[in-house]
Design an enzyme around this catalytic site. Structure first.
Site, PDB file in Angstrom:
ATOM      1  N   GLN A 108      14.571  -9.385  -3.765  1.00 31.78           N
ATOM      2  CA  GLN A 108      13.222  -9.948  -3.562  1.00 31.78           C
ATOM      3  C   GLN A 108      12.720 -10.600  -4.851  1.00 31.78           C
ATOM      4  OE1 GLN A 108       9.893  -7.898  -1.385  1.00 31.78           O
ATOM      5  NE2 GLN A 108       9.232  -7.390  -3.427  1.00 31.78           N
TER       6      GLN A 108
ATOM      7  N   GLY B 157       0.799  -1.216   0.000  1.00 30.20           N
ATOM      8  CA  GLY B 157       0.000   0.000   0.000  1.00 30.20           C
ATOM      9  C   GLY B 157       0.832   1.268   0.000  1.00 30.20           C
TER      10      GLY B 157
ATOM     11  N   HIS C 129       4.330   1.376  -8.090  1.00 27.89           N
ATOM     12  CA  HIS C 129       3.298   0.333  -7.975  1.00 27.89           C
ATOM     13  C   HIS C 129       2.378   0.368  -9.196  1.00 27.89           C
ATOM     14  CE1 HIS C 129       3.990   1.250  -3.540  1.00 27.89           C
ATOM     15  NE2 HIS C 129       4.225  -0.036  -3.588  1.00 27.89           N
TER      16      HIS C 129
HETATM   17  P1  AMP Z   1       5.927  -2.613  -1.674  1.00 32.11           P
HETATM   18  O1  AMP Z   1       4.576  -1.980  -1.539  1.00 32.11           O
HETATM   19  O2  AMP Z   1       7.049  -1.717  -1.285  1.00 32.11           O
HETATM   20  O3  AMP Z   1       5.994  -3.982  -1.022  1.00 32.11           O
HETATM   21  O4  AMP Z   1       6.140  -2.874  -3.226  1.00 32.11           O
HETATM   22  C1  AMP Z   1       5.233  -3.627  -3.981  1.00 32.11           C
HETATM   23  C2  AMP Z   1       5.816  -3.887  -5.350  1.00 32.11           C
HETATM   24  O5  AMP Z   1       6.087  -2.647  -5.999  1.00 32.11           O
HETATM   25  C3  AMP Z   1       7.154  -4.644  -5.284  1.00 32.11           C
HETATM   26  O6  AMP Z   1       7.207  -5.582  -6.346  1.00 32.11           O
HETATM   27  C4  AMP Z   1       8.169  -3.540  -5.502  1.00 32.11           C
HETATM   28  O7  AMP Z   1       9.388  -3.980  -6.062  1.00 32.11           O
HETATM   29  C5  AMP Z   1       7.425  -2.639  -6.467  1.00 32.11           C
HETATM   30  N1  AMP Z   1       7.985  -1.278  -6.441  1.00 32.11           N
HETATM   31  C6  AMP Z   1       8.216  -0.507  -5.346  1.00 32.11           C
HETATM   32  N2  AMP Z   1       8.783   0.663  -5.705  1.00 32.11           N
HETATM   33  C7  AMP Z   1       8.935   0.619  -7.049  1.00 32.11           C
HETATM   34  C8  AMP Z   1       9.476   1.521  -8.025  1.00 32.11           C
HETATM   35  N3  AMP Z   1       9.973   2.698  -7.689  1.00 32.11           N
HETATM   36  N4  AMP Z   1       9.455   1.148  -9.318  1.00 32.11           N
HETATM   37  C9  AMP Z   1       8.941  -0.061  -9.684  1.00 32.11           C
HETATM   38  N5  AMP Z   1       8.418  -0.947  -8.819  1.00 32.11           N
HETATM   39  C10 AMP Z   1       8.414  -0.616  -7.525  1.00 32.11           C
END
Ligand code: AMP
Length: 283
Positions: free
Chosen positions: A155, A30, A36
């Site tokens: 990850q 979130g 995202h």
């Molecule tokens: P999180 O909400 O931080 O767990 O991220 C959810 C997904 O969004 C994960 O697959 C992250 O790698 C991806 N994500 C987070 N930040 C970015 C970004 N700046 N660019 C691309 N994907 C992202």
């Protein structure tokens, strides 16, 4: 857009309506941003149904980390997801995924070859928690495609392997890091930074870029020297920086001594006034 708050409700809807549809899945914690949404857009483009989960997963936070204060704005997230044509948002309570009366006999232990590097080394137990939640979510959602960001490269490598082992039906897609115009990698945690800190934080990417050029020219990789130079460059800009790690591998996260074109990974974690920021590049 359907909002589903527990596993059983999802499974009922899955059986009634989704079983024969092509499902794209985007797991998140979130506080959504353009990073995202880039994953969401890719899923919507390539699947009949897109499901986004929002769950701040307690088991992937290590002691002393920001689980209790992790940013949250579900109302705003839902508006963004609706505007991006998401079909289903799965927002389970912690009790749904981790029932208090259920003592799981399964503990996920990740190979030390993997956890002794990068974030795995500095966030002991983090990737066990990531593996656990991804296995739970993948078992529930039963997606054809799942979308992850290269921003969290280690990850991504973990989940790609997890999927090969346990979820052959779910294809893993990795998408590029979305950045602010300054170069700063978007992250929900950037909200902890003020404007001045955000400007400083953009130097992390700029410095990584500089190092990719140096490595491309020198061809050899001397980790020790590169760490020292990287740290010195950041500290010259501000003493508010504290380098946690700078590591270089090939794109499967195995050690390399020589630069390999488009298959070399450089990743870093830097504290800026107690806010931990990560970034990486494949070059
Ligand atoms: P999180 O909400 O931080 O767990 O991220 C959810 C997904 O969004 C994960 O697959 C992250 O790698 C991806 N994500 C987070 N930040 C970015 C970004 N700046 N660019 C691309 N994907 C992202």
């Amino acid at each position: 857009m359907l909002i589903i708050k527990n596993t059983l409700d999802y499974l009922n809807i899955y059986q009634a309506q989704l079983e024969n549809k092509k499902i794209g899945f985007v797991p998140t914690m979130g506080f959504l941003h353009e990073g995202h949404l880039s994953l969401v857009k890719e899923s919507v483009k390539n699947n009949q149904i897109t499901i986004v989960s929002i769950f701040i997963n307690p088991t992937q936070f290590v002691k002393g980390e920001d689980f209790a204060t992790y940013p949250k704005n579900t109302e705003h997230d839902l508006k963004l997801l609706e505007a991006n044509n998401v079909d289903i948002v799965f927002i389970p309570e912690a009790e749904d995924l981790y029932p208090p009366d259920h003592k799981s006999l399964i503990k996920i232990e990740i190979n030390q070859n993997f956890t002794n590097k990068l974030c795995g080394k500095h966030r002991r137990g983090h990737f066990g928690g990531v593996a656990l939640i991804v296995m739970k979510l993948f078992s529930i959602i039963q997606a054809d495609n799942a979308y992850f960001g290269l921003k969290d490269y280690q990850q991504y490598v973990l989940i790609k392997n997890l999927s090969l082992d346990f979820f052959p039906r779910t294809k893993i897609h990795a998408l590029p890091t979305i950045r602010e115009s300054s170069g700063l990698a978007m992250s929900s945690r950037n909200t902890y930074l003020n404007d001045k800190e955000k400007k400083l934080a953009s130097l992390i990417y700029a410095t990584l870029l500089k190092f990719t050029e140096i490595i491309k020219i020198s061809k050899t990789i001397n980790q020790e020297e590169l760490i020292k130079a990287f740290e010195a460059l950041l500290l010259k800009e501000s003493t508010a920086f504290e380098l946690q790690y700078l590591e270089i591998y090939d794109d499967t996260l195995n050690k390399i001594k020589k630069y390999k074109k488009n298959q070399t990974f450089i990743g870093t974690a830097v504290y800026l006034n107690n806010v931990r920021l990560i970034d990486n590049l494949i070059f």
